[in-house]
Write a protein that holds these residues in place. Sequence first.
Motif, PDB file in Angstrom:
ATOM      1  N   ASN A  87      60.891  81.747  43.880  1.00 40.60           N
ATOM      2  CA  ASN A  87      60.777  80.945  45.104  1.00 40.60           C
ATOM      3  C   ASN A  87      59.560  81.468  45.876  1.00 40.60           C
ATOM      4  O   ASN A  87      59.677  81.981  46.970  1.00 40.60           O
ATOM      5  N   SER A  89      56.477  79.768  46.519  1.00 39.76           N
ATOM      6  CA  SER A  89      55.543  78.837  47.135  1.00 39.76           C
ATOM      7  C   SER A  89      55.982  78.532  48.567  1.00 39.76           C
ATOM      8  O   SER A  89      56.980  77.846  48.797  1.00 39.76           O
ATOM      9  N   GLU A  92      56.180  74.791  49.088  1.00 44.30           N
ATOM     10  CA  GLU A  92      57.391  74.150  48.569  1.00 44.30           C
ATOM     11  C   GLU A  92      58.588  74.410  49.482  1.00 44.30           C
ATOM     12  O   GLU A  92      59.410  73.520  49.710  1.00 44.30           O
ATOM     13  N   ASP A  95      58.007  72.224  52.611  1.00 43.63           N
ATOM     14  CA  ASP A  95      58.250  70.815  52.277  1.00 43.63           C
ATOM     15  C   ASP A  95      59.739  70.541  52.102  1.00 43.63           C
ATOM     16  O   ASP A  95      60.235  69.485  52.503  1.00 43.63           O
ATOM     17  N   TRP A  96      60.465  71.490  51.510  1.00 47.22           N
ATOM     18  CA  TRP A  96      61.906  71.318  51.315  1.00 47.22           C
ATOM     19  C   TRP A  96      62.606  71.171  52.667  1.00 47.22           C
ATOM     20  O   TRP A  96      63.439  70.295  52.854  1.00 47.22           O
TER      21      TRP A  96
END
Length: 135
Positions: A87, A89, A92, A95-96
């Motif tokens: 995990n 990024s 990411e 964005d999540w």
Amino acid sequence: MQEEFKDWKRKPHFSAITNGSILNEEICAWIIENNLSIAISHDGPGQSVRGPDPFEDPEHKAMVLNLYAKLAPKGMMSFNSMMNSTNSSRKEVFDWFVNFTGDPQVPLGEGALVDAYDEGGIANSLITKQDHFAY
């Protein structure tokens, strides 16, 4: 709780960090009533390495989002993610949480470096120099 401090010139402000799994309607109402700031520890797309995702339950997800809707505009709620080898990024993760909350300005914190203390943690750690350089 606020009643206890009604005569104080400078009133204390309380905050808590939780993974959100024990939140229920009664606790959320108490948090709002007492003006607590809340940080929810959740790893976004990497949550699976920690175990079950409490946000996969639609009722629980709705309750967390309702709490977020009430506290975030006052700067009183954030999400904190631990970065690990699966995990890594930050984009990411961000964005999540944007997708989860619908808020393009969702406040995120990042967990500090934590030494692995069990096999699961070790399995998700950056071990070699090559791992660290790649990160």
